[in-house]
Design a protein around this motif. Structure first.
Motif, PDB file in Angstrom:
ATOM      1  N   ALA A  66     -12.340  58.717  29.887  1.00  0.00           N
ATOM      2  CA  ALA A  66     -11.870  58.783  28.699  1.00  0.00           C
ATOM      3  C   ALA A  66     -12.955  59.664  27.651  1.00  0.00           C
ATOM      4  N   PHE A  67     -12.638  61.134  26.875  1.00  0.00           N
ATOM      5  CA  PHE A  67     -13.509  61.642  26.274  1.00  0.00           C
ATOM      6  C   PHE A  67     -12.960  61.813  24.533  1.00  0.00           C
ATOM      7  N   VAL A  68     -13.753  62.225  24.007  1.00  0.00           N
ATOM      8  CA  VAL A  68     -12.982  63.304  23.008  1.00  0.00           C
ATOM      9  C   VAL A  68     -13.262  65.253  22.810  1.00  0.00           C
ATOM     10  N   HIS A  69     -13.108  65.340  22.867  1.00  0.00           N
ATOM     11  CA  HIS A  69     -13.150  66.392  22.985  1.00  0.00           C
ATOM     12  C   HIS A  69     -13.827  67.485  21.472  1.00  0.00           C
ATOM     13  N   ALA A  70     -12.883  66.788  20.809  1.00  0.00           N
ATOM     14  CA  ALA A  70     -13.940  67.098  19.392  1.00  0.00           C
ATOM     15  C   ALA A  70     -14.311  66.325  18.464  1.00  0.00           C
ATOM     16  N   GLU A  71     -15.722  66.000  18.431  1.00  0.00           N
ATOM     17  CA  GLU A  71     -16.463  64.711  17.894  1.00  0.00           C
ATOM     18  C   GLU A  71     -15.944  64.269  16.248  1.00  0.00           C
ATOM     19  N   THR A  72     -14.573  64.185  15.817  1.00  0.00           N
ATOM     20  CA  THR A  72     -14.888  64.160  14.255  1.00  0.00           C
ATOM     21  C   THR A  72     -16.418  63.644  14.130  1.00  0.00           C
ATOM     22  N   SER A  73     -16.791  63.011  14.043  1.00  0.00           N
ATOM     23  CA  SER A  73     -18.007  62.658  13.529  1.00  0.00           C
ATOM     24  C   SER A  73     -18.998  62.721  13.576  1.00  0.00           C
ATOM     25  N   THR A  74     -19.526  63.704  14.775  1.00  0.00           N
ATOM     26  CA  THR A  74     -20.336  64.749  14.565  1.00  0.00           C
ATOM     27  C   THR A  74     -20.173  66.417  14.836  1.00  0.00           C
ATOM     28  N   GLY A  75     -18.922  66.841  14.739  1.00  0.00           N
ATOM     29  CA  GLY A  75     -18.860  68.346  14.693  1.00  0.00           C
ATOM     30  C   GLY A  75     -19.161  68.805  16.157  1.00  0.00           C
ATOM     31  N   VAL A 119     -14.603  70.726  28.205  1.00  0.00           N
ATOM     32  CA  VAL A 119     -12.621  69.819  28.584  1.00  0.00           C
ATOM     33  C   VAL A 119     -12.641  69.908  29.892  1.00  0.00           C
ATOM     34  N   LYS A 120     -12.562  71.603  30.165  1.00  0.00           N
ATOM     35  CA  LYS A 120     -11.671  72.001  31.755  1.00  0.00           C
ATOM     36  C   LYS A 120     -13.645  71.286  32.552  1.00  0.00           C
ATOM     37  N   THR A 121     -14.258  71.075  32.691  1.00  0.00           N
ATOM     38  CA  THR A 121     -15.940  70.629  33.555  1.00  0.00           C
ATOM     39  C   THR A 121     -14.830  69.576  34.021  1.00  0.00           C
ATOM     40  N   LEU A 122     -15.369  68.359  32.811  1.00  0.00           N
ATOM     41  CA  LEU A 122     -15.559  66.760  32.705  1.00  0.00           C
ATOM     42  C   LEU A 122     -13.487  66.604  33.465  1.00  0.00           C
ATOM     43  N   TRP A 132      -6.165  73.416  31.897  1.00  0.00           N
ATOM     44  CA  TRP A 132      -7.703  72.483  32.481  1.00  0.00           C
ATOM     45  C   TRP A 132      -6.976  71.194  32.965  1.00  0.00           C
ATOM     46  N   GLY A 133      -6.178  70.670  33.092  1.00  0.00           N
ATOM     47  CA  GLY A 133      -5.763  69.483  33.887  1.00  0.00           C
ATOM     48  C   GLY A 133      -5.455  68.555  32.938  1.00  0.00           C
ATOM     49  N   ILE A 134      -5.772  68.425  32.169  1.00  0.00           N
ATOM     50  CA  ILE A 134      -5.453  66.807  31.359  1.00  0.00           C
ATOM     51  C   ILE A 134      -4.361  66.461  31.088  1.00  0.00           C
ATOM     52  N   ASP A 135      -4.478  65.057  32.240  1.00  0.00           N
ATOM     53  CA  ASP A 135      -3.639  64.004  32.383  1.00  0.00           C
ATOM     54  C   ASP A 135      -2.598  63.412  31.230  1.00  0.00           C
ATOM     55  N   THR A 136      -3.623  63.183  29.975  1.00  0.00           N
ATOM     56  CA  THR A 136      -2.837  62.577  28.589  1.00  0.00           C
ATOM     57  C   THR A 136      -3.780  62.668  27.340  1.00  0.00           C
ATOM     58  N   VAL A 137      -3.573  63.558  26.452  1.00  0.00           N
ATOM     59  CA  VAL A 137      -3.953  64.153  24.657  1.00  0.00           C
ATOM     60  C   VAL A 137      -3.417  63.391  24.005  1.00  0.00           C
ATOM     61  N   TYR A 138      -3.658  63.333  23.240  1.00  0.00           N
ATOM     62  CA  TYR A 138      -3.127  62.719  21.778  1.00  0.00           C
ATOM     63  C   TYR A 138      -3.716  63.288  20.334  1.00  0.00           C
ATOM     64  N   CYS A 162     -10.397  59.815  38.797  1.00  0.00           N
ATOM     65  CA  CYS A 162      -9.464  59.840  37.987  1.00  0.00           C
ATOM     66  C   CYS A 162      -8.837  60.437  37.276  1.00  0.00           C
ATOM     67  N   LEU A 163      -8.067  59.754  36.600  1.00  0.00           N
ATOM     68  CA  LEU A 163      -7.257  60.566  35.405  1.00  0.00           C
ATOM     69  C   LEU A 163      -8.028  60.551  34.153  1.00  0.00           C
ATOM     70  N   THR A 164      -7.297  61.707  33.322  1.00  0.00           N
ATOM     71  CA  THR A 164      -8.370  61.535  32.538  1.00  0.00           C
ATOM     72  C   THR A 164      -7.523  61.038  30.880  1.00  0.00           C
ATOM     73  N   ILE A 165      -7.678  60.817  30.375  1.00  0.00           N
ATOM     74  CA  ILE A 165      -7.425  60.213  28.439  1.00  0.00           C
ATOM     75  C   ILE A 165      -8.242  61.384  27.488  1.00  0.00           C
ATOM     76  N   VAL A 166      -8.031  62.043  26.936  1.00  0.00           N
ATOM     77  CA  VAL A 166      -8.466  62.666  26.114  1.00  0.00           C
ATOM     78  C   VAL A 166      -8.275  62.715  25.157  1.00  0.00           C
ATOM     79  N   ASP A 167      -9.628  62.503  23.450  1.00  0.00           N
ATOM     80  CA  ASP A 167      -8.935  62.947  21.912  1.00  0.00           C
ATOM     81  C   ASP A 167      -8.844  63.834  21.423  1.00  0.00           C
ATOM     82  N   ALA A 168      -7.937  64.756  20.967  1.00  0.00           N
ATOM     83  CA  ALA A 168      -7.557  66.060  20.590  1.00  0.00           C
ATOM     84  C   ALA A 168      -7.519  66.425  19.359  1.00  0.00           C
TER      85      ALA A 168
END
Length: 394
Positions: A141-150, A155-158, A187-193, A167-173
């Motif tokens: 699980a990771f954040v694509h665009a971290e709102t707290s820092t910019g 994403v594709k590499t991760l 990019w093969g993202i499995d789950t995104v919100y 592993c499957l991925t959970i991505v914050d977009a």
């Protein structure tokens, strides 16, 4: 106490969200309410799903808006996928990676943290080390665009690393959808919100998400029941998945969905890649003005989001006083820092309808006026010219 209608002031919203909502979307929100099972509304729901697929760049059938803000979209992904005992590698480089970790733990999972400095992208080498050390991990699980820092992560590499280790991925977009390149299928993202109040410039309160078939198979093969009734996708899809017959699950926020449909229609009319280019062009103009004043952006250029800019506060400058004056004197909102960056940065958003040349000019001029009046150590008289040159107006 005297009660009367609320008439909010007209602000220019250039913080981390919500962004400015254009009149066209406000007009859509005011259209007559119909029932959430009305056949005309069902037809609009189908269009909304297809427009969301365009925005996410996916063909996933399960691509829908959750009837709650982005935080509920995040929780929907975790509660449907993570079961007690599951190991999840969580990449944390700001506030919202930390929230992912908390979701894992509340689902009864074990979070393995990969930590990077705030203001930097997720380091793929650290993730690979964690994947090798934890071969039993089920998700990354990771954040694509971290709102707290910019900061913007690769994403594709991760995702490729996660898949290589099973592993499957959970991505914050949340902050990336509509604002910078995001290609769920390629990019093969499995789950995104995501959420509606950032680069889509709709009102807060809805969270678009998408699950691919691999993620859905994990949901179908769960050993335990999803802990949240409201967010259980096996129930929600009876409403959102049906075309001929929709099964009542909850009363959908009808007018809010009108607004989302209009926002997605506007994005489609502009063109997704044109929207990405617009955000980047205006970021370069804002950067030119800030740097002409002598202000520094926190994130290295190669890892920087165009739509959310973290700016270092000059030494001796009172964060609250500056933002208060911008709000009271210019009706301009910019964001404060969060967590480790509280009091150290301003977050300036160029998201969606807020991403306009006139907003960049207003922000730079107002910031220079307030900082100059407070005696801050900035260069004066150069910023607006730098913005104009970056916009190609001189």
């Amino acid at each position: 106490m005297e009660f009367k209608p609320f008439n909010p002031p007209l602000r220019t919203l250039m913080g981390p969200g919500p962004s400015d909502v254009p009149p066209r979307i406000l007009g859509a929100l005011s259209r007559p309410t119909v029932g959430h099972l009305d056949p005309t509304f069902s037809a609009m729901m189908e269009q909304t799903k297809e427009l969301l697929r365009y925005a996410f760049q996916t063909r996933n059938p399960l691509t829908v808006p959750v009837s709650a803000p982005g935080s509920a979209g995040m929780e929907t992904c975790f509660v449907n996928l993570v079961e007690p005992g599951d190991k999840v590698i969580v990449c944390i480089n700001g506030v919202f990676g930390g929230r992912m970790k908390e979701n894992v733990e509340r689902c009864g999972g074990t979070a393995v943290v990969v930590e990077d400095p705030w203001g930097r992208a997720v380091d793929p080498h650290k993730l690979e080390d964690a994947l090798k050390a934890h071969p039993d991990a089920r998700y990354v699980a990771f954040v694509h665009a971290e709102t707290s820092t910019g900061a913007c992560s690769d994403v594709k590499t991760l995702v490729d690393l996660a898949h290589r280790h099973g592993c499957l991925t959970i991505v914050d977009a949340v902050t990336s959808l509509g604002g910078c390149e995001l290609r769920v299928d390629d990019w093969g993202i499995d789950t995104v919100y995501s959420s509606t109040q950032k680069c889509l410039s709709c009102t807060p309160g809805l969270s678009p998400l998408s699950f691919n078939e691999a993620a859905l198979e994990r949901v179908r093969s769960r050993k335990s029941r999803v802990q949240s009734w409201f967010m259980d996708l096996s129930l929600v899809m009876g409403y959102w998945g049906g075309v001929q017959k929709r099964v009542y699950h909850h009363t959908a926020p009808v007018n809010a969905l009108y607004g989302l449909h209009e926002a997605l229609l506007m994005l489609h009319e502009e063109g997704l890649e044109s929207a990405w280019a617009r955000h980047h062009r205006l970021h370069l103009a804002l950067r030119a003005g800030l740097e002409a004043m002598g202000l520094d952006l926190v994130v290295p250029e190669a890892e920087r989001l165009p739509q959310l800019n973290a700016v270092s506060i000059p030494a001796g400058v009172d964060d609250n006083r500056v933002r208060g004056r911008l709000l009271n004197e210019f009706n301009l909102e910019i964001g404060a820092g969060l967590g480790a960056l509280a009091g150290k940065v301003w977050r300036i958003g160029l998201m969606g309808h807020s991403g306009r040349a006139e907003n960049v000019l207003l922000c730079v001029a107002a910031l220079e006026a307030v900082l100059g009046d407070l005696g801050a150590p900035i260069a004066r008289g150069e910023a607006l010219g730098a913005v104009q040159r970056a916009l190609g107006r001189t």
